[in-house]
Enzyme design. Sequence first.
Site, mmCIF file in Angstrom:
data_model
loop_
_atom_site.group_PDB
_atom_site.id
_atom_site.type_symbol
_atom_site.label_atom_id
_atom_site.label_comp_id
_atom_site.label_asym_id
_atom_site.label_seq_id
_atom_site.Cartn_x
_atom_site.Cartn_y
_atom_site.Cartn_z
ATOM 1 N N GLY A 201 -40.020 8.279 54.064
ATOM 2 C CA GLY A 201 -39.847 8.983 52.803
ATOM 3 C C GLY A 201 -39.256 8.138 51.691
ATOM 4 O O GLY A 201 -39.678 8.245 50.528
ATOM 5 N N GLY B 7 -35.747 13.731 51.826
ATOM 6 C CA GLY B 7 -36.877 12.789 51.857
ATOM 7 C C GLY B 7 -37.848 13.023 50.717
ATOM 8 O O GLY B 7 -37.512 13.661 49.708
ATOM 9 N N ASP B 8 -39.054 12.524 50.896
ATOM 10 C CA ASP B 8 -40.064 12.650 49.841
ATOM 11 C C ASP B 8 -40.779 13.998 49.854
ATOM 12 O O ASP B 8 -41.301 14.440 48.831
ATOM 13 C CB ASP B 8 -41.117 11.539 49.988
ATOM 14 C CG ASP B 8 -41.815 11.588 51.345
ATOM 15 O OD1 ASP B 8 -41.129 11.868 52.357
ATOM 16 O OD2 ASP B 8 -43.030 11.362 51.406
ATOM 17 N N THR C 204 -43.895 15.289 59.545
ATOM 18 C CA THR C 204 -44.227 16.084 58.362
ATOM 19 C C THR C 204 -45.602 16.716 58.554
ATOM 20 O O THR C 204 -46.423 16.183 59.294
ATOM 21 C CB THR C 204 -44.243 15.169 57.111
ATOM 22 O OG1 THR C 204 -42.928 14.682 56.898
ATOM 23 C CG2 THR C 204 -44.709 15.882 55.869
ATOM 24 N N THR D 224 -47.028 11.525 53.912
ATOM 25 C CA THR D 224 -46.197 11.507 55.113
ATOM 26 C C THR D 224 -45.864 10.064 55.473
ATOM 27 O O THR D 224 -46.682 9.171 55.269
ATOM 28 C CB THR D 224 -46.906 12.178 56.299
ATOM 29 O OG1 THR D 224 -46.151 11.891 57.488
ATOM 30 C CG2 THR D 224 -48.330 11.675 56.496
ATOM 31 N N GLY D 225 -44.657 9.857 55.991
ATOM 32 C CA GLY D 225 -44.267 8.506 56.366
ATOM 33 C C GLY D 225 -42.804 8.270 56.058
ATOM 34 O O GLY D 225 -42.014 9.221 56.033
ATOM 35 N N ARG E 269 -29.430 14.177 53.866
ATOM 36 C CA ARG E 269 -30.499 13.270 53.393
ATOM 37 C C ARG E 269 -31.719 14.093 52.958
ATOM 38 O O ARG E 269 -32.124 15.035 53.636
ATOM 39 C CB ARG E 269 -30.876 12.309 54.514
ATOM 40 C CG ARG E 269 -32.009 11.331 54.181
ATOM 41 C CD ARG E 269 -33.341 11.831 54.705
ATOM 42 N NE ARG E 269 -34.393 10.818 54.599
ATOM 43 C CZ ARG E 269 -35.678 11.061 54.821
ATOM 44 N NH1 ARG E 269 -36.063 12.268 55.171
ATOM 45 N NH2 ARG E 269 -36.574 10.123 54.712
HETATM 46 N N1 ASP Z 1 -41.807 11.659 54.924
HETATM 47 C C1 ASP Z 1 -40.920 12.327 55.831
HETATM 48 C C2 ASP Z 1 -39.495 12.013 55.446
HETATM 49 O O1 ASP Z 1 -39.189 10.880 55.166
HETATM 50 C C3 ASP Z 1 -41.116 11.968 57.256
HETATM 51 C C4 ASP Z 1 -42.541 11.807 57.743
HETATM 52 O O2 ASP Z 1 -43.472 12.127 57.040
HETATM 53 O O3 ASP Z 1 -42.721 11.339 58.881
HETATM 54 O O4 ASP Z 1 -38.676 12.909 55.478
#
Ligand code: ASP
Length: 296
Positions: A220, A197-198, A167, A217-218, A195
């Site tokens: 989600g 995400g966040d 992200t 980020t992370g 799918r």
């Molecule tokens: N947050 C993002 C998701 O889950 C992925 C990421 O930030 O690495 O789609």
Amino acid sequence: MGWAIAIHGGAGAILQSLTDSHRAAVEQALPELTEVGASMLQNGATALDVVEKATIALEECELFQAGRGSVLTAAGTHELEASIMDGQMGKAGAVCGLRTVRNPIELARQVLERTDHAFVGGSGAEDLAKAWELDRVPNEWFTTERRLDELRRHLSDPDASRPHPATVGAVACDEKGFVAAATSTGGTTGKLPGRIGDAPLINAGTWADSRVAVSCTGIGERFILAGAARMVAARMELAGDSIEEAAKRVMASMPPESGGMIAVDTAGKMTLPFTSQGMYRGWANSDGDSGIGIGP
Ligand code: ASP
């Protein structure tokens, strides 16, 4: 009033797979990408314009996983998503399920500006990009060798592949003290088609109001369950937390190694906490404090 900007290029288990040449490329790119927004802020641009342009620059840089260089779904395709929010207007635009829109954050901004909606997905969002004549590209245009490799490794052993940062985002406080946030992503490697995400979810991955702007980020799903971005603002408003306390506590409320976030308040104070191994990040402000980071 002073200005401030922070950007991120994803958080996750970065360090074990970071080769010397990739590190060198990232260390060269992060200051340049931070400067995109910093020079605009110096020239009086609004926080909203700045986070959009900074995020477009990140989308265009294939080192980071949004726009070109995005990760692939389990079906080997790209489904992109993005969101942007302006703290002054209290308005947001978000898009998901994009297959051909070169710069998803640009479409999110147009949704904010040109519609009464906050979130448009799938073929309807694609149709808007077409009608508004935004740049569109074939789905394969987003693919890079690196992401194909990651998908192959993920499909052959889903348990072994640790989450990759996937992200990008930016938060800014302009010289008038208004803040904005933007987040854009390809999602997670090998995600199920469909799918979400966040990153495109206002409240979870992106938030901006009259106090603070946040981009996350992370993993989600964890940020969605925590309502993470909005929770930072809520802690500041209702619990009286400082921006650092609020962001740190929200990160600590999720399981270990969930990821990270960047936040800026209307006084230009920034915080960039993460609980994963690393987070690609850069920051600058009008006091001359600037830097980049990858690991702790
Ligand atoms: N947050 C993002 C998701 O889950 C992925 C990421 O930030 O690495 O789609």
